[in-house]
Design an enzyme around this catalytic site. Structure first.
Site, PDB file in Angstrom:
ATOM      1  N   TYR A  58      -7.494  -5.536   9.760  1.00 54.29           N
ATOM      2  CA  TYR A  58      -7.264  -6.079   8.424  1.00 54.29           C
ATOM      3  C   TYR A  58      -7.627  -7.564   8.367  1.00 54.29           C
ATOM      4  CZ  TYR A  58      -5.184  -6.188   3.769  1.00 54.29           C
ATOM      5  OH  TYR A  58      -5.000  -6.287   2.414  1.00 54.29           O
ATOM      6  N   TYR A  86       0.876  -1.175   0.000  1.00 57.33           N
ATOM      7  CA  TYR A  86       0.000   0.000   0.000  1.00 57.33           C
ATOM      8  C   TYR A  86       0.912   1.224   0.000  1.00 57.33           C
ATOM      9  CZ  TYR A  86      -4.024  -2.922   1.281  1.00 57.33           C
ATOM     10  OH  TYR A  86      -5.035  -3.854   1.292  1.00 57.33           O
ATOM     11  N   PRO A 129     -12.612  -0.181  -1.507  1.00 61.12           N
ATOM     12  CA  PRO A 129     -11.874  -1.441  -1.458  1.00 61.12           C
ATOM     13  C   PRO A 129     -10.533  -1.385  -0.717  1.00 61.12           C
ATOM     14  CG  PRO A 129     -11.829  -0.506  -3.677  1.00 61.12           C
ATOM     15  CD  PRO A 129     -12.739   0.349  -2.879  1.00 61.12           C
ATOM     16  N   LYS A 153     -12.564  -5.299   2.472  1.00 61.24           N
ATOM     17  CA  LYS A 153     -13.608  -5.787   3.391  1.00 61.24           C
ATOM     18  C   LYS A 153     -14.917  -6.217   2.725  1.00 61.24           C
ATOM     19  CE  LYS A 153     -11.535  -5.502   7.211  1.00 61.24           C
ATOM     20  NZ  LYS A 153     -10.941  -6.786   7.474  1.00 61.24           N
TER      21      LYS A 153
HETATM   22  C1  LIG Z   1     -13.091  -3.567  -8.541  1.00 61.10           C
HETATM   23  C2  LIG Z   1     -13.511  -4.112  -7.207  1.00 61.10           C
HETATM   24  C3  LIG Z   1     -12.541  -4.564  -6.315  1.00 61.10           C
HETATM   25  C4  LIG Z   1     -12.905  -5.078  -5.087  1.00 61.10           C
HETATM   26  N1  LIG Z   1     -11.921  -5.521  -4.237  1.00 61.10           N
HETATM   27  C5  LIG Z   1     -12.279  -6.062  -3.064  1.00 61.10           C
HETATM   28  C6  LIG Z   1     -11.300  -6.629  -2.179  1.00 61.10           C
HETATM   29  O1  LIG Z   1     -10.096  -6.624  -2.456  1.00 61.10           O
HETATM   30  N2  LIG Z   1     -11.723  -7.223  -1.052  1.00 61.10           N
HETATM   31  C7  LIG Z   1     -13.060  -7.301  -0.718  1.00 61.10           C
HETATM   32  O2  LIG Z   1     -13.399  -7.866   0.338  1.00 61.10           O
HETATM   33  N3  LIG Z   1     -14.006  -6.755  -1.512  1.00 61.10           N
HETATM   34  C8  LIG Z   1     -13.661  -6.162  -2.678  1.00 61.10           C
HETATM   35  N4  LIG Z   1     -14.629  -5.697  -3.519  1.00 61.10           N
HETATM   36  C9  LIG Z   1     -16.025  -5.783  -3.116  1.00 61.10           C
HETATM   37  C10 LIG Z   1     -16.591  -7.176  -3.354  1.00 61.10           C
HETATM   38  O3  LIG Z   1     -16.322  -7.598  -4.665  1.00 61.10           O
HETATM   39  C11 LIG Z   1     -18.089  -7.148  -3.074  1.00 61.10           C
HETATM   40  O4  LIG Z   1     -18.275  -6.631  -1.766  1.00 61.10           O
HETATM   41  C12 LIG Z   1     -18.744  -8.517  -3.192  1.00 61.10           C
HETATM   42  O5  LIG Z   1     -18.854  -8.896  -4.546  1.00 61.10           O
HETATM   43  C13 LIG Z   1     -20.127  -8.509  -2.552  1.00 61.10           C
HETATM   44  O6  LIG Z   1     -20.765  -9.742  -2.793  1.00 61.10           O
HETATM   45  P1  LIG Z   1     -22.344  -9.818  -2.902  1.00 61.10           P
HETATM   46  O7  LIG Z   1     -22.659 -11.254  -3.099  1.00 61.10           O
HETATM   47  O8  LIG Z   1     -22.955  -9.080  -1.776  1.00 61.10           O
HETATM   48  O9  LIG Z   1     -22.726  -8.943  -4.189  1.00 61.10           O
HETATM   49  P2  LIG Z   1     -22.345  -9.135  -5.728  1.00 61.10           P
HETATM   50  O10 LIG Z   1     -21.024  -9.815  -5.872  1.00 61.10           O
HETATM   51  O11 LIG Z   1     -22.525  -7.792  -6.347  1.00 61.10           O
HETATM   52  O12 LIG Z   1     -23.432 -10.127  -6.274  1.00 61.10           O
HETATM   53  C14 LIG Z   1     -24.772  -9.717  -6.495  1.00 61.10           C
HETATM   54  C15 LIG Z   1     -25.388 -10.622  -7.531  1.00 61.10           C
HETATM   55  O13 LIG Z   1     -26.785 -10.329  -7.649  1.00 61.10           O
HETATM   56  C16 LIG Z   1     -27.148 -10.379  -9.018  1.00 61.10           C
HETATM   57  N5  LIG Z   1     -28.366  -9.563  -9.185  1.00 61.10           N
HETATM   58  C17 LIG Z   1     -28.507  -8.222  -9.126  1.00 61.10           C
HETATM   59  N6  LIG Z   1     -29.783  -7.877  -9.334  1.00 61.10           N
HETATM   60  C18 LIG Z   1     -30.468  -9.027  -9.540  1.00 61.10           C
HETATM   61  C19 LIG Z   1     -31.845  -9.313  -9.818  1.00 61.10           C
HETATM   62  N7  LIG Z   1     -32.755  -8.342  -9.950  1.00 61.10           N
HETATM   63  N8  LIG Z   1     -32.221 -10.605  -9.962  1.00 61.10           N
HETATM   64  C20 LIG Z   1     -31.296 -11.624  -9.846  1.00 61.10           C
HETATM   65  N9  LIG Z   1     -29.985 -11.384  -9.586  1.00 61.10           N
HETATM   66  C21 LIG Z   1     -29.587 -10.111  -9.436  1.00 61.10           C
HETATM   67  C22 LIG Z   1     -25.931  -9.783  -9.719  1.00 61.10           C
HETATM   68  O14 LIG Z   1     -25.873 -10.142 -11.084  1.00 61.10           O
HETATM   69  C23 LIG Z   1     -24.783 -10.404  -8.916  1.00 61.10           C
HETATM   70  O15 LIG Z   1     -24.359 -11.646  -9.439  1.00 61.10           O
HETATM   71  C24 LIG Z   1     -14.285  -5.145  -4.742  1.00 61.10           C
HETATM   72  C25 LIG Z   1     -15.264  -4.696  -5.621  1.00 61.10           C
HETATM   73  C26 LIG Z   1     -14.896  -4.172  -6.844  1.00 61.10           C
HETATM   74  C27 LIG Z   1     -15.975  -3.687  -7.799  1.00 61.10           C
END
Ligand SMILES: Cc1cc2nc3c(=O)[nH]c(=O)nc-3n(C[C@H](O)[C@H](O)[C@H](O)COP(=O)(O)OP(=O)(O)OC[C@H]3O[C@@H](n4cnc5c(N)ncnc54)[C@H](O)[C@@H]3O)c2cc1C
Length: 395
Positions: A389, A205, A297, A301
């Site tokens: 962390y 970092y 990010p 977390k």
């Molecule tokens: C570039 C980037 C880097 C990141 N880096 C980190 C990291 O290093 N460490 C970390 O902990 N987190 C990180 N994150 C965050 C992490 O990726 C998310 O917090 C995580 O994906 C959350 O999971 P989730 O299942 O809640 O949501 P999501 O992964 O967003 O999944 C939601 C799902 O719901 C589906 N969906 C949406 N609407 C509908 C609907 N109407 N009907 C049916 N399905 C639907 C979507 O298609 C998706 O598949 C990062 C995020 C990004 C964008």
């Protein structure tokens, strides 16, 4: 795949939250149906998180989804903070009573959970878009969804919105019930994947007056790197050479460390946002993961909070299923929000300490550097960072 018209738990979204919840429920003998808007390839290839906290590692192992993670994941015992031309290592195990993190891409965790769900779990429908959640006030919830061009209704006892920040579940809660808290930051991350072995065994970092930079990795041959950029940045304005040159400047350090360059295979820009919804429950509807909260990010977390939410919810549903007691379901929102706000604070701290705000003064920069020196020089301050962390054990 035949889909019942009724299930106990209707799960919207097959991201980490929805898939892990379905897996945990299955192991408690509770049936569920997972509805996912996108197709399988999209869900499995969406590049996002890469750092698993100890609690996430433990729960994946416990639910039988940790085999490939243990084989291919990269255990990490520390990170480097780099500022003022010097690197300072934060050693996790010695500062946290033996806890650590694992580098294992979200894409891989999702692939493992999808494969298990399709082999052993209840229905998981891709290209099934939930369009409405109904019957919440009447206590007779159902989800209307569109699959293969036709509309269907899935009746259930509970709906869990694991549908991410842009999903429909949060909007199903009346606006006078929900309270939201948010902050947007005046910068974004330009993230790249590059086919080159990481130039460091551990994450770096880097604070620099030119902007923040992060060196991370996905595998021993694939590097993941990020640059702080202004909001609204178009990745097309950043040709590969410009990215590597800027990374070189931001990671500059006394000594002979060298940033290895390689072919860049993807580029994307991510805005930075903090967001929390309270409460995380409305009657038979529960919100989990990004549907309820977003963190920038920098603290790694988001994925881990999603996992922690569904662990709490799965235990609450298991108790309800076994005994009829709803006390843990009633406590779900408060239980999760305690952890959520800790992660929000830590992510905010990491973000605002490491990124120069475009409007900040020299005074503000001196304060950032003072804070970073404090973490480097004080075991108590380093332990505070390390414990946040690696995360506290899941409740
Ligand atoms: C570039 C980037 C880097 C990141 N880096 C980190 C990291 O290093 N460490 C970390 O902990 N987190 C990180 N994150 C965050 C992490 O990726 C998310 O917090 C995580 O994906 C959350 O999971 P989730 O299942 O809640 O949501 P999501 O992964 O967003 O999944 C939601 C799902 O719901 C589906 N969906 C949406 N609407 C509908 C609907 N109407 N009907 C049916 N399905 C639907 C979507 O298609 C998706 O598949 C990062 C995020 C990004 C964008």
């Amino acid at each position: 795949m035949s889909v019942p018209a009724r299930t106990t738990v209707a799960i919207i979204g097959a991201g980490p939250a929805g898939l892990l919840l379905a897996r945990l429920l299955r192991r408690s003998g509770i049936d569920s149906v997972v509805l996912e808007h996108r197709d399988r390839a999209y869900v499995e290839q969406r590049q996002r998180a890469g750092i698993l906290e100890q609690g996430t590692i433990d729960v994946l192992r416990e639910c039988g989804a940790g085999e490939r993670m243990d084989r291919e994941g990269l255990p990490h015992n520390g990170v480097e903070l780099r500022f003022d031309g010097r690197g300072h290592r934060i050693d996790f195990p010695s500062l946290t009573g033996g806890r650590a993190v694992m580098v294992y891409a979200q894409t891989e965790m999702v692939k493992d959970l999808v494969a298990l769900q399709l082999a052993e779990g209840g229905p998981l429908l891709f290209e099934a878009r939930a369009v409405a959640i109904e019957g919440l006030e009447a206590g007779q919830p159902s989800v209307r969804y569109v699959h293969e061009g036709r509309e269907h209704t899935l009746a259930c006892d509970f709906v869990v919105g694991c549908d991410g920040f842009h999903g429909i579940a949060r909007a199903a809660v009346p606006s006078d019930v929900l309270r939201t808290f948010d902050r947007e930051y005046p910068y974004s991350w330009l993230g790249i994947m590059a086919d080159v072995p990481p130039s460091s065994d551990e994450l770096i970092y880097a604070h620099s007056e030119r902007g923040f930079a992060l060196l991370s990795m996905r595998t021993p041959t694939v590097s993941r790197l990020y640059l702080q950029v202004p909001n609204g940045t178009d990745p097309a304005d950043w040709p590969d050479e410009r990215i590597w040159d800027e990374l070189d400047l931001r990671f500059a350090v006394d000594g002979d460390w060298k940033l290895e360059r390689g072919p860049i295979t993807s580029k994307s820009v991510t805005p930075m946002r903090s967001f929390v919804t309270e409460p995380m429950r409305y009657g038979p509807l529960f919100l989990a993961g990004d549907a309820a909260h977003i963190v920038p990010p920098t603290g790694a977390k988001g994925l881990n909070l999603a996992a922690a939410d569904v662990v709490v919810l799965a235990r609450a549903l298991a108790r309800w299923h076994e005994t009829g007691a709803a006390d843990l379901l009633d406590a779900y929102s408060d239980t999760c929000l305690r952890r959520v706000w800790r992660a929000e604070h830590f992510s905010y701290f990491m973000t605002t300490t490491l990124h120069p705000d475009p409007a900040q003064s020299d005074f503000d920069t001196r304060l950032q550097l003072s804070q970073l020196h404090r973490v480097a020089d004080s075991e108590a301050a380093a332990a505070e960072l390390a414990q946040n962390y690696v995360g506290s054990p899941f409740e």
